[in-house]
Design a protein around this motif. Structure first.
Motif, PDB file in Angstrom:
ATOM      1  N   LYS A 120       1.042   9.285   3.284  1.00 65.21           N
ATOM      2  CA  LYS A 120       1.565   8.828   2.100  1.00 65.21           C
ATOM      3  C   LYS A 120       0.271   8.840   0.359  1.00 65.21           C
ATOM      4  CE  LYS A 120       4.091   6.785   4.223  1.00 65.21           C
ATOM      5  NZ  LYS A 120       4.348   7.539   5.195  1.00 65.21           N
ATOM      6  N   LEU A 121       0.441   9.178  -0.633  1.00 62.60           N
ATOM      7  CA  LEU A 121      -0.277   9.260  -1.276  1.00 62.60           C
ATOM      8  C   LEU A 121       0.607   8.844  -2.817  1.00 62.60           C
ATOM      9  CD1 LEU A 121      -3.442  11.941  -1.308  1.00 62.60           C
ATOM     10  CD2 LEU A 121      -3.092   9.644  -0.206  1.00 62.60           C
ATOM     11  N   PHE A 122       0.281   7.577  -3.775  1.00 60.78           N
ATOM     12  CA  PHE A 122       0.638   7.487  -4.924  1.00 60.78           C
ATOM     13  C   PHE A 122       0.229   8.388  -5.805  1.00 60.78           C
ATOM     14  CE2 PHE A 122       0.842   4.445  -8.002  1.00 60.78           C
ATOM     15  CZ  PHE A 122       2.015   4.457  -8.634  1.00 60.78           C
ATOM     16  N   ARG A 123       0.999   8.892  -6.486  1.00 64.14           N
ATOM     17  CA  ARG A 123       0.613   9.658  -7.670  1.00 64.14           C
ATOM     18  C   ARG A 123       1.161   9.092  -9.041  1.00 64.14           C
ATOM     19  NH1 ARG A 123      -0.761  14.145  -6.179  1.00 64.14           N
ATOM     20  NH2 ARG A 123      -2.020  14.435  -4.020  1.00 64.14           N
ATOM     21  N   GLY A 165       0.917  -1.051   0.230  1.00 61.82           N
ATOM     22  CA  GLY A 165       0.022   0.337  -0.248  1.00 61.82           C
ATOM     23  C   GLY A 165       0.943   1.333  -0.042  1.00 61.82           C
ATOM     24  N   TYR A 166       2.101   1.122  -0.012  1.00 63.37           N
ATOM     25  CA  TYR A 166       2.783   2.403  -0.316  1.00 63.37           C
ATOM     26  C   TYR A 166       3.342   2.674   1.168  1.00 63.37           C
ATOM     27  CZ  TYR A 166       2.753   1.788  -5.751  1.00 63.37           C
ATOM     28  OH  TYR A 166       2.726   1.235  -6.335  1.00 63.37           O
ATOM     29  N   SER A 167       2.791   1.982   1.723  1.00 61.75           N
ATOM     30  CA  SER A 167       3.535   2.825   3.435  1.00 61.75           C
ATOM     31  C   SER A 167       4.767   2.835   3.709  1.00 61.75           C
ATOM     32  CB  SER A 167       2.834   1.933   4.252  1.00 61.75           C
ATOM     33  OG  SER A 167       3.607   1.937   5.485  1.00 61.75           O
ATOM     34  N   LEU A 168       6.067   4.223   3.771  1.00 65.70           N
ATOM     35  CA  LEU A 168       6.932   4.100   3.973  1.00 65.70           C
ATOM     36  C   LEU A 168       6.724   4.602   5.216  1.00 65.70           C
ATOM     37  CD1 LEU A 168       7.243   6.278   1.074  1.00 65.70           C
ATOM     38  CD2 LEU A 168       7.787   4.112   0.941  1.00 65.70           C
ATOM     39  N   GLU A 169       6.395   4.081   6.543  1.00 66.23           N
ATOM     40  CA  GLU A 169       6.984   4.834   7.665  1.00 66.23           C
ATOM     41  C   GLU A 169       7.736   3.970   7.945  1.00 66.23           C
ATOM     42  OE1 GLU A 169       1.788   5.745   8.281  1.00 66.23           O
ATOM     43  OE2 GLU A 169       3.029   3.708   9.761  1.00 66.23           O
ATOM     44  N   VAL A 170       7.810   2.476   7.652  1.00 61.72           N
ATOM     45  CA  VAL A 170       9.105   2.307   8.528  1.00 61.72           C
ATOM     46  C   VAL A 170      10.278   2.118   8.135  1.00 61.72           C
ATOM     47  CG1 VAL A 170      10.212  -0.314   9.119  1.00 61.72           C
ATOM     48  CG2 VAL A 170       7.914   0.196   9.277  1.00 61.72           C
ATOM     49  N   ARG A 171      10.974   3.063   8.265  1.00 63.30           N
ATOM     50  CA  ARG A 171      12.967   3.298   7.924  1.00 63.30           C
ATOM     51  C   ARG A 171      13.596   2.956   8.552  1.00 63.30           C
ATOM     52  NH1 ARG A 171      13.237   6.171   3.258  1.00 63.30           N
ATOM     53  NH2 ARG A 171      11.451   7.602   2.828  1.00 63.30           N
ATOM     54  N   HIS A 172      14.606   2.308   8.474  1.00 60.67           N
ATOM     55  CA  HIS A 172      16.188   1.520   8.843  1.00 60.67           C
ATOM     56  C   HIS A 172      16.451   2.824   9.192  1.00 60.67           C
ATOM     57  CE1 HIS A 172      14.697  -2.176   8.325  1.00 60.67           C
ATOM     58  NE2 HIS A 172      15.141  -2.288   6.844  1.00 60.67           N
ATOM     59  N   LEU A 173      16.895   3.110  10.774  1.00 58.64           N
ATOM     60  CA  LEU A 173      17.456   4.348  11.639  1.00 58.64           C
ATOM     61  C   LEU A 173      19.699   3.770  10.786  1.00 58.64           C
ATOM     62  CD1 LEU A 173      15.167   5.680  13.480  1.00 58.64           C
ATOM     63  CD2 LEU A 173      15.481   6.144  10.442  1.00 58.64           C
ATOM     64  N   ASP A 174      19.995   3.860  10.504  1.00 60.24           N
ATOM     65  CA  ASP A 174      21.925   3.818  10.268  1.00 60.24           C
ATOM     66  C   ASP A 174      21.729   4.472  11.194  1.00 60.24           C
ATOM     67  OD1 ASP A 174      20.948   1.358   8.666  1.00 60.24           O
ATOM     68  OD2 ASP A 174      21.859   2.404   7.269  1.00 60.24           O
ATOM     69  N   VAL A 220       6.090   8.531  -7.910  1.00 61.88           N
ATOM     70  CA  VAL A 220       5.592   9.732  -7.032  1.00 61.88           C
ATOM     71  C   VAL A 220       4.937   9.631  -6.201  1.00 61.88           C
ATOM     72  CG1 VAL A 220       5.048  11.884  -7.979  1.00 61.88           C
ATOM     73  CG2 VAL A 220       6.208  10.329  -9.789  1.00 61.88           C
ATOM     74  N   ILE A 221       5.513   9.982  -4.549  1.00 61.94           N
ATOM     75  CA  ILE A 221       4.531  10.109  -3.419  1.00 61.94           C
ATOM     76  C   ILE A 221       4.579  11.483  -3.364  1.00 61.94           C
ATOM     77  CG2 ILE A 221       4.996   8.968  -1.281  1.00 61.94           C
ATOM     78  CD1 ILE A 221       5.197   6.953  -3.130  1.00 61.94           C
TER      79      ILE A 221
END
Length: 1407
Positions: A777-780, A526-535, A750-751
């Motif tokens: 976020k919305l996928f455009r 679902g184009y969810s970008l909430e999870v990020r790897h914080l190196d 394109v987000i």
């Protein structure tokens, strides 16, 4: 001193005969102990490797070793920090050595290796010699196994001295050094002050000396990540991660003379879940209660009703070899399983009826990670483990209600980090029995790699420890080599060929690529970008805000047929200089690694960067969304390197004939008159980068920019001028690697991101990882681009190979030869190679060389006035568009022709008489005489100042600095007192950006950064009580070093208008050198001076710094929309990171380039999150404010770890309160401009926010027009939701007005509630009926809507009922839901005016 032998926690205690046989990773961790550096110690970011060889100790006959013992001799080496009086690292112990009778020399001949980031004279080695004694003839009752140790003496080795340079271990002409041996013990260092060697209490042992060698060992740099800092290791002791290949030396095996680390694999951790042994709610409740009780007890207060809450759940993951982390750990965020599985189930329901107030699910028993975690340095060694630490960030309420000035409501709770559990698993210790690995969690005081205290162990009713487990799946990209011990490894290698593959294929793996740094993007739904790897370390990969990274295909990609139709459109090819097609690079190759060495040695040093925008794929509407409105045109805005920002022209979206609906639309340029370009489709932008046109050494900076950064592109709607979204494309594939030309095709999402909250979070040392909390976020759509790089020979062969050499030591020029002669008003000097300075001065009028004098003269006043008018007209003309400029030039030419004709006619009619001509001549003569007197008086008045300026040139020393934004440039000015008596010198700086460093700690820090070894003096400066300027005392003929620092924050804050650019011609954009000093990047060229004066005010020396700016790179960009005439307030939260200092007030800083913007930082502890508060004023709509923020993690603000760019759009705010499912109407007032405009209104959310008129209309000049708008939301959201309305001139495509509509939705009154249970999958849906009765006495029409169009459909969306008539509403519920759970669905029944009549709530439970 005789002591019993004790077990020391060093390499010697862990290694048995130089080997780790029989020891596992846990055994090494439990035995290994070291002492860290002081937290106030400032170390270098790069560690250096060294080799030390103990050869022999002479003079042991005088140590009175008794003959009744069997004696063996050893040496201990410990590192000691003189500045902070503490031992650091571990103690190294040599092998035991025996000597014969009557021998006075102990020959060790043993080599040890170490690396340290501290290159400071305050770091010393304490070397102690002792003898192990066992009785030859033990007495009855004596324990023969007890060995007594006797100290024989010790010495001090200072490896890093000022002004000395250690030789390399590869050099063969190293002469041994000798040190005297002292009596006593190294423990005396704890009570001694520097200098230690001259301490009178040190008593040397007569005739006893140590012979040794110390050298740099560059070959160890490949294995620094396997060795702990400040700890010595013997040559025969192989740490985990090194291969068994060793070099034979006369002393034996040596693993470190040319170390060979094992080739690392890329490992992937997937499907990670943490089971705490109890439910997550119960565990967190008990944890919060314990922390709250501790808070009340610590502050000695009673229960104040406040509670501790959980704000963050994160897991630290790192690769550890028993001694240290192979790579710096990463931080990932965890979420309860119920939140991940049920999505939006907790977003609805606030009533007070039973089972409606809280939409609850089954209690979560696990914490899960929604993304895949990548480990780049996974070493195939059985003693290398993956260490995982579970941490909670709690919000602890303060004791009082005082808030920090400028803070927000989120600051009322202070973050507090709690270490909960840890686990370790060795992937290569034994063969995995299944794909899923279960690892036991540990807590309490059990030894762990970081020597931390964890939360207490939990026990059950049977008093058994239940700390929980971690379940994960481990994958790897490479087949591991043969086992290096008796343990076995994974048999089947898993090859990660595609980031979107759901099941990695097994089989033969690709060729191993060591130390690959490319990361596969997380496969998300679902184009969810909430999870990020914080190196906590890595490349600074910048990301445009809204925060977007190059993402994998989240939706199904194009078919081969679609790709064939797309690339048959005739896009321009990328050809090399010989006309051959460029080599295509696979942009999806995760093993791609840039090689800068091949770029430097490439004969084609000039690069032509080609950016091609090819096509755009419209998004496919989801089941719960209506079809998106078609996009007819678009344009892009971006900035490449330090080139000016580019806003392209509008591009039309054309679908190919007989194409499918999913096929991409080809982009084609729109020329003037709304005509399409007849050339090749797409838009091509070229940048020509030649080292001959760059500044000295900038070519290396450009290559690093290509290798480590992304190009961030904003995509705008060409009709509404609304931001469609942003994308980020990696540039590292543009490195040619020796090829004549390369090209890479990218298909990037394109987000569009909406910032719903005021808090952002992310990692400081990983560019682009900062993201807002509560971000939607919305996928455009998808943008198809092709980037290429074509190599050309450079115009200058020497410019490409020239490196930027910085000289930080400047010697004062006291020779008196600074002025070569020439004019007093303008001095031009130029030294030739032979030292001769030619002076050529062209005579010219004083009015031409002095602007102030020119304004005083009468003769030139009229001429200059006319010249100024002409110059201003030229500037105004240059700013106009080409069409308007051509029309203006034509009118001016016509006017000049008319005036010339009129003057010719007047001259033929009127002629001056002889008397009139004489009068005019006399007036001009008087004016010239007056001007001559003015020039003489002006010259006499300024003669003294000009002569003094020329005299100062004889003692002026010139130096060039090339700073970048926020970077501190350090310079040491070497000054010698030329007089034979003492002097007190005052240092004056004519710019606030240039200062004298008066703190000795800061001085040492900068010297360690630049690598110079001049002496440092404590309390070197005094301060003038009147002017507070620094002063320094000079003895006769004394030479001192004065530290200076230049640091500038000037930036270009100009912002281009939010409109598409003019017709962009596909010509090469080149960096050309400028002949005159001008602005470069964001810092303007200028000259600053530091004048050194005596107490009498006479100048002693002048340091003139020419500031030659260098470009800076933006690591991350944020774009915010805020109401006009208000303040933007944002909070950015960064996770804990290691800084170069632990003083909480000094280790974390931010500085803004705009003085009107307030930036503050807050840090509650070393292991606590850092917070950055930004408060920026907004102007009038639709203005845009741009500024930069430099982020530092060192105490002295030397180099910013990141530079952020902010765009703040000021919009007129309109607040709207509406009811869920019901239309709320409001009006907007639009005022006319100076001229009539043909305008049209656009909405950012056309499905929810509609405006009228929705067609183009004529806006009369200076008129007032009312725009009607209506908002209807069908999804309940907490807080305000922001939408935008733009008013655009449709003829010139200019943004005239913009509104920010803040919509706050409240729930309607629910009249009926139903509960339904449906199967999750396998069914064909479910049909239900609901009755509804017309409550009115007349015939009425009703309209039906739902909040979840993906789960519910109506048989009829419209009802027409008579008075009191009853009818049924047909409902069809969808099946095939991916996740089980309870989903609330609202059914809205509205009338003709879209007013809500009734609202039904259906709770659907999928099982």
């Amino acid at each position: 001193m005789i002591v019993h032998k004790r077990k020391s926690q060093n390499f010697g205690a862990i290694f048995k005969n130089g080997k780790l046989e029989g020891k596992s990773w846990s055994d090494i961790v439990s035995q290994w102990k070291d002492v860290e550096l002081s937290r106030d110690r400032v170390d270098n970011p790069v560690s250096s490797a060294y080799q030390i060889n103990l050869q022999a100790v002479t003079g042991l006959l005088q140590l009175n070793v008794l003959d009744v013992y069997n004696a063996t001799y050893q040496a201990r080496i410990s590192m000691f920090d003189v500045l902070y009086h503490r031992f650091v690292g571990t103690t190294w112990c040599s092998k035991e050595v025996s000597i014969g009778n009557q021998q006075s020399t102990v020959t060790f001949n043993q080599t040890a290796y170490f690396h340290t980031p501290i290159v400071d004279s305050n770091m010393i080695f304490a070397i102690e010699f002792f003898v192990n004694q066992t009785p030859k003839d033990p007495l009855p009752g004596d324990n023969v196994a007890v060995t007594k140790q006797r100290s024989l003496g010790w010495t001090v080795l200072r490896p890093f001295t000022v002004g000395s340079q250690l030789k390399s271990s590869a050099e063969s002409d190293q002469a041994p050094k000798k040190l005297d041996v002292f009596k006593g013990s190294p423990r005396a260092l704890l009570y001694m002050e520097d200098p230690i060697e001259s301490n009178p209490n040190l008593k040397p042992v007569p005739g006893c000396q140590l012979t040794f060698t110390l050298s740099r060992h560059q070959e160890l740099s490949t294995a620094l990540n396997l060795l702990p800092e400040n700890s010595l290791v013997s040559a025969e002791q192989r740490v985990p991660g090194l291969s068994e290949t060793a070099i034979k030396t006369p002393q034996g095996k040596d693993f470190y003379i040319k170390p060979k680390p094992l080739i690392p694999h890329i490992g992937y951790i997937d499907k990670l879940s943490v089971d705490l042994g109890v439910t997550v709610d119960k565990f967190e409740e008990e944890l919060c209660i314990k922390v709250n009780q501790d808070r009340l007890k610590r502050d000695s207060i009673t229960d104040d009703g406040k509670k501790v809450t959980v704000t963050e759940r994160r897991l630290m993951v790192g690769v550890h070899n028993g001694f240290c982390y192979v790579q710096k750990p990463q931080y990932v965020h965890l979420e309860p399983e119920a939140v991940v599985g049920h999505g939006r189930t907790q977003s609805f329901g606030r009533g007070k009826r039973k089972d409606v107030s809280i939409i609850s699910t089954s209690p979560s028993s696990r914490l899960v990670l929604r993304s895949r975690l990548q480990l780049n340095e996974m070493i195939p060694d059985p003693r290398v483990a993956i260490v995982m630490q579970l941490e909670y960030v709690l919000a602890v309420p303060p004791n009082d209600q005082r808030l920090i000035k400028g803070s927000m409501s989120s600051l009322r709770a202070q973050p507090f980090t709690v270490m909960l559990r840890w686990a370790a698993w060795s992937p290569y210790e034994k063969q995995m029995a299944s794909d899923v690995v279960t690892v036991k969690l540990n807590g309490g005081c059990k030894p762990n790699p970081d020597s931390l205290l964890f939360f207490k162990n939990l026990t059950n009713s049977e008093n058994e420890v239940v700390n929980g487990t971690i379940r994960l799946s481990y994958l790897t990209t490479d087949q591991p080599p043969s086992p290096i011990s008796v343990t076995s490894f994974v048999e089947d290698a898993v090859s990660m060929l595609s980031p979107s593959a759901k099941k990695p294929p097994t089989g033969a793996s690709p060729k191993p690529q060591p130390r690959a740094t490319k990361k596969i993007d997380d496969s998300f739904e679902g184009y969810s970008l909430e999870v990020r790897h914080l190196d906590t370390s890595g490349e600074l990969l910048p990301v445009h805000a809204p925060p977007i990274r190059p993402v994998a295909q989240s939706a199904p990609g194009l078919t081969r047929a679609s790709y064939a139709r797309l690339y048959s459109a005739g896009f321009p090819d990328i050809l090399d200089k010989n006309g051959e097609p460029a080599v295509v690079v696979d942009a999806s190759d995760v093993m791609f690694k840039p090689n800068l060495d091949s770029e430097v040695s490439d004969p084609l040093q000039a690069n032509e960067i080609v950016l091609q925008f090819l096509a755009f794929t419209n998004p496919v509407a989801a089941a719960n969304e209506s079809s998106p409105l078609p996009i007819h045109s678009m344009f892009f805005s971006f900035q490449f390197y330090r080139f000016p920002s580019v806003t392209t022209q509008r591009l039309a979206l054309l679908r190919k004939e007989n194409g499918q609906s999913r096929d991409p639309c080809v982009l084609r340029k729109i020329e003037s008159g709304e005509q399409l370009d007849e050339g090749k489709p797409g838009l091509e932008v070229k940048y020509h980068v030649d080292p001959a046109h760059l500044k000295i050494g900038e070519n290396a900076s450009f290559l690093r920019y290509i290798a480590t950064h992304n190009l961030h592109v904003d995509v705008w709607d060409g009709e509404s001028l609304l931001l469609l979204g942003s994308l980020s494309v990696p540039l590292k594939h543009l490195l040619r690697g020796g090829q004549p030309a390369v090209a890479a095709n990218h298909e990037t999402d394109v987000i569009f991101s909406e910032h719903c909250e005021t808090t952002l979070t992310g990692d400081l040392t990983t560019g682009g990882s900062v993201r807002p909390l509560g971000l939607s976020k919305l996928f455009r759509g998808k943008l198809h681009v092709r980037f290429g790089n074509v190599g050309f020979p450079s115009e200058s062969k020497t410019a490409a190979m020239t490196l930027l050499k910085k000289s930080h030591l400047v010697v004062a020029d006291m020779t008196g030869c600074g002025f070569p002669g020439g004019s007093l008003s303008s001095v031009q000097t130029g030294k030739q190679k032979n030292g001769y300075t030619p002076v050529r001065v062209r005579a010219k009028r004083m009015a031409e060389s002095n602007q102030e004098l020119s304004e005083l003269l009468l003769v030139s006043a009229t001429k200059e006035k006319n010249a100024d008018v002409d110059a201003s007209d030229k500037e105004n003309i240059a700013q106009l568009s080409p069409d308007v400029r051509a029309d203006r030039k034509r009118k001016i030419a016509r006017m000049v022709a008319v005036r010339t004709m009129e003057q010719s006619n007047d001259s033929s009619v009127t002629k001056q008489t002889t008397g009139q001509r004489a009068l005019v001549h006399a007036q001009e003569h008087n004016m010239k005489l007056r001007d001559l007197r003015t020039v003489a008086e002006y010259r006499d008045r300024l003669k003294e100042d000009n002569i003094m300026e020329i005299l100062l040139l004889s003692i002026t020393t010139r130096h060039i600095l090339r700073p970048t934004l926020g970077v501190a440039e350090f310079v040491e000015f070497q000054l010698k007192n030329p007089f034979s008596k003492q002097q007190t010198v005052t240092i004056e700086c004519d710019s606030d950006e240039l200062r004298v460093i008066t703190d000795a700690r800061e001085w040492r820090y900068f010297k360690s950064l630049v690598g110079i070894h001049t002496p440092v003096e404590e309390n070197m400066f005094n301060f003038d009580p009147n002017s507070t300027l620094p002063q320094i005392f000079l003895r006769p003929k004394e030479t001192v070093f004065i530290p200076l620092c230049y640091q500038g924050y000037q930036a270009d804050h100009k912002v281009a208008t939010q409109n598409p650019g003019q017709q962009f011609k596909p010509t090469a954009t080149s960096l050309q050198p400028t002949k005159t000093p001008s602005s470069c990047g964001t810092i303007r060229s200028k000259v600053v001076k530091a004048v050194l004066r005596t107490l009498e005010g006479r100048p002693l020396s002048v340091l003139q710094l020419s500031i030659d700016p260098q470009p800076h790179v933006v690591d991350q960009t944020f774009r915010f929309y805020n109401p006009e005439h208000t303040f933007l307030k944002k909070c950015i939260r960064l996770p804990p990171f290691r800084s170069n200092s632990t003083t909480q007030d000094e280790q974390f800083h931010v500085i803004c380039s705009d003085p009107e913007v307030v930036c503050q930082t807050r840090s509650l502890g070393r292991d606590e999150p850092r917070e950055i508060f930004i408060k920026a004023p907004c102007g009038e709509s639709p203005s845009i404010r741009r500024f930069y923020v430099s982020v530092y993690n060192d105490s002295f603000l030397a180099v910013p770890v990141q530079i952020w760019q902010f765009y703040v759009h000021a919009l007129q705010r309109v607040d709207v309160n509406c009811v869920l499912g019901q239309t709320s109407r409001f009006s907007l007032v639009l005022r006319g401009m100076q001229t009539g405009r043909l305008v049209r209104c656009f909405s950012s959310h056309p499905q929810e926010l509609q405006v009228f008129p929705d067609e183009a209309f004529l806006l009369p000049p200076n008129s007032v027009h009312e725009i009607n708008a209506g908002v209807r939301t069908t999804s309940a959201t907490s807080g305000s939701r922001y939408m935008y309305v733009n008013v655009v001139d449709t003829e010139y495509h200019q943004l005239l007005r913009s509104w920010l509509v803040a919509v706050k939705t409240r729930e309607p009154v629910i009249t009926k509630e139903f509960d339904i249970e449906l199967p999750r999958s396998g069914g064909k849906g479910c049909n239900k009926m609901i009755t509804y009765t017309n409550p009115y006495p007349n015939r009425s029409e009703f309209f039906l809507m739902t909040s979840r169009g993906d789960l519910l459909q109506f048989r009829e969306s419209q009802l027409e009922l008579g008075p009191g008539e009853q009818s049924t509403i047909g409902l069809r519920f969808a099946s095939g839901v991916k996740h089980p759970g309870k989903f609330p669905i609202y059914i809205f029944i509205n009338d003709r005016e879209d007013k809500n009549e009734e609202t039904f709530l259906v709770n659907v439970t999928y099982v």
